[in-house]
Design a protein around this motif. Structure first.
Motif, short mmCIF file in Angstrom:
data_model
loop_
_atom_site.label_atom_id
_atom_site.label_comp_id
_atom_site.label_asym_id
_atom_site.label_seq_id
_atom_site.Cartn_x
_atom_site.Cartn_y
_atom_site.Cartn_z
N ILE A 17 1.00 -1.23 -0.20
CA ILE A 17 0.04 0.22 0.03
C ILE A 17 0.82 1.25 0.07
CG2 ILE A 17 -0.36 0.16 2.50
CD1 ILE A 17 -2.93 0.70 -0.21
N ASN A 60 -7.48 0.79 -3.04
CA ASN A 60 -8.16 -0.04 -3.16
C ASN A 60 -7.84 -1.51 -3.78
OD1 ASN A 60 -10.15 1.32 -1.57
ND2 ASN A 60 -11.31 1.98 -3.39
N GLU A 63 -5.03 -3.48 -1.58
CA GLU A 63 -5.77 -3.92 -0.58
C GLU A 63 -6.41 -5.53 -0.69
OE1 GLU A 63 -7.95 -0.78 1.21
OE2 GLU A 63 -6.14 -0.17 2.48
#
Length: 182
Positions: A17, A60, A63
């Motif tokens: 991330i 997004n 993840e």
């Protein structure tokens, strides 16, 4: 996990991330370099780049446990020069198996092609995907990018079918290509 290419010119490592901005920036730049000339309406291209490579969308995607990303860095200056994304558990209408992954993105910055880096990255990806339960890997390749089609055919991919993809008011023709892993 990271690897170094034999001649120590690149490092490939799994993205996290924390790499979302690097991936978003690389995504915009490499997509534009690879496909920008095929767009008749540059507004379609700019809107696609902004939506597909926004920080939120990349975050997004990073993840999700079925998405695997890798960054490629130039070992000399640690600069990011490319990236790849695989989506695990991504069946295709063209492949008769439920254990399929999709190579969604594999891009290098202009100037790094033809140096074996793409082949090294592809080999690394296949090694990683083979560790999963995937029996096949597939991808979409723009039909008119004959050099890319030849690259994948040289890696034993076969054409399984064709499909279209629309961006804005432009439609592009793609080959669905696949390779058996096991």
């Amino acid at each position: 996990m990271s690897i170094q290419k034999n001649d120590n010119t690149i490092v490939i490592h799994k993205a996290s991330i924390d790499d979302q901005k690097i991936i978003a920036d690389l995504g915009k730049k490499t997509f534009d370099q690879s496909y920008g000339t095929f767009f008749k309406n540059k507004k379609n291209l700019s809107e696609y780049l902004e939506s597909s490579f926004s920080l939120d969308k990349i975050a997004n995607s990073l993840e999700k446990s079925d998405n695997l990303y890798w960054l490629v860095r130039d070992k000399q200056d640690d600069a990011p020069i490319g990236y790849a994304k695989v989506k695990l558990n991504s069946p295709s209408e063209f492949i008769d198996s439920n254990h399929v992954s999709k190579l969604q993105r594999i891009y290098l910055l202009k100037g790094y092609e033809g140096k074996g880096i793409g082949s090294e990255l592809h080999h690394f990806i296949l090694e990683e995907v083979t560790k999963t339960d995937s029996t096949h890997i597939w991808l979409s390749n723009l039909k008119i990018k004959s050099q890319a089609v030849a690259f994948y055919k040289g890696k034993s991919y076969q054409i399984a079918g064709e499909h279209r993809f629309t961006i804005g008011d432009e439609t592009f023709d793609f080959w669905a290509m696949y390779k058996c892993l096991k």
